[in-house]
Design a protein around this motif. Structure first.
Motif: not given
Length: 291
Positions: A46-65
């Protein structure tokens, strides 16, 4: 009896034969891949974009808490905290805060997940400016301490029953169940006296701050690395371009072997020192060919 073609005892012949063959050792999940994945892949919904410390969707688990997984449902970002699903309304990465609202109150007040609003104290804390309200369901008495019911909900097996809202986090008393949830103090009065005010306050949600230490990530970014999370040590780590091992920060001088295919470097294997050639296999893993 025919003489052996090798002028060595059998156990030495085997050892000599092994030396004629190269040994390939794969190293998967290379830090080079982690650097690329975490630096180029953001969580977007939607209108939410997030980087570290988050992960999920297409962002791998090792990229976030591991406790900060974001999910995307019909372009609506959500997060699960202590088994309650919340819609993510805002993310302020600079202020390290989220504004979230309980998803079970999206379509009204009468179909809640009967769990209180609690946070993982290792990950979150409430922002200031909020106060708990307790929503009480299934009261058979006509009024609670002389206060008229604020709403009526269908309670399974018993029909419609009264519901009330009181200050702070309390139990249901003689009623069926209760749920407490934080509400902004600026709209607290309207939430207490009319149903539309209560539903609106629940949809606006509340703000929480995440407690991930940003010092390690700031130092990593300052060294031209990208932040990630090392699950084995349960701490923030730093992925660097051309570096195999995740570290606290990226080196300022080129004293780390880059991941260039075809390059010779040294490696210690089984107590011996060998040269190795770096190459990639079809899975994108590094292959160390020893000679």
């Amino acid at each position: 009896m025919n003489p052996s073609p090798f002028p060595f005892p059998p156990f030495l012949s085997l050892s000599v034969l092994v030396l004629f063959f190269s040994v390939s050792i794969p190293l998967c999940s290379s830090n080079t891949d982690s650097y690329t994945s975490c630096s180029t892949t953001q969580f977007v919904c939607g209108n939410i974009t997030a980087g570290f410390p988050f992960w999920g969707n297409n962002r791998p688990e090792f990229c976030g808490n591991p406790g900060l997984e974001l999910m995307c449902e019909n372009d609506n970002p959500t997060i699960n905290i202590n088994d309650v699903v919340y819609r993510v309304l805002e993310i302020d990465e600079n202020g390290q805060s989220l504004r979230i609202a309980r998803q079970d109150y999206t379509d009204g007040i009468c179909q809640p997940q009967l769990l209180n609003t609690t946070l993982d104290p290792q990950l979150f804390e409430y922002a200031s400016g909020y106060r708990n309200l307790t929503i009480i369901y299934g009261c058979t008495i006509p009024a609670l301490l002389g206060v008229p019911a604020l709403f009526n909900c269908l309670i399974t097996g018993t029909g419609f029953q009264n519901g009330y809202v009181v200050y702070d986090a309390v139990g249901p008393g003689l009623c069926y169940r209760s749920i407490f949830v934080p509400v902004s103090e600026t709209i607290l009065a309207s939430a207490m006296v009319n149903l539309s005010g209560l539903e609106e306050s629940l949809k606006q949600g509340f703000q929480v701050k995440w407690k991930v230490d940003d010092t390690a990530c700031t130092n990593c970014i300052g060294s031209k690395g990208v932040c990630g999370y090392y699950l084995l040590s349960n701490e923030t780590t730093c992925y660097c371009p051309g570096q195999f091992i995740a570290t606290k920060t990226c080196p300022s001088s080129p004293d780390v072997v880059p991941a260039n295919p075809g390059m010779y470097v040294s490696i210690s294997f089984n107590g011996h020192c060998y040269k190795k050639i770096i190459e990639y296999n079809f899975n994108g893993c590094l292959m160390f060919t020893l000679y």
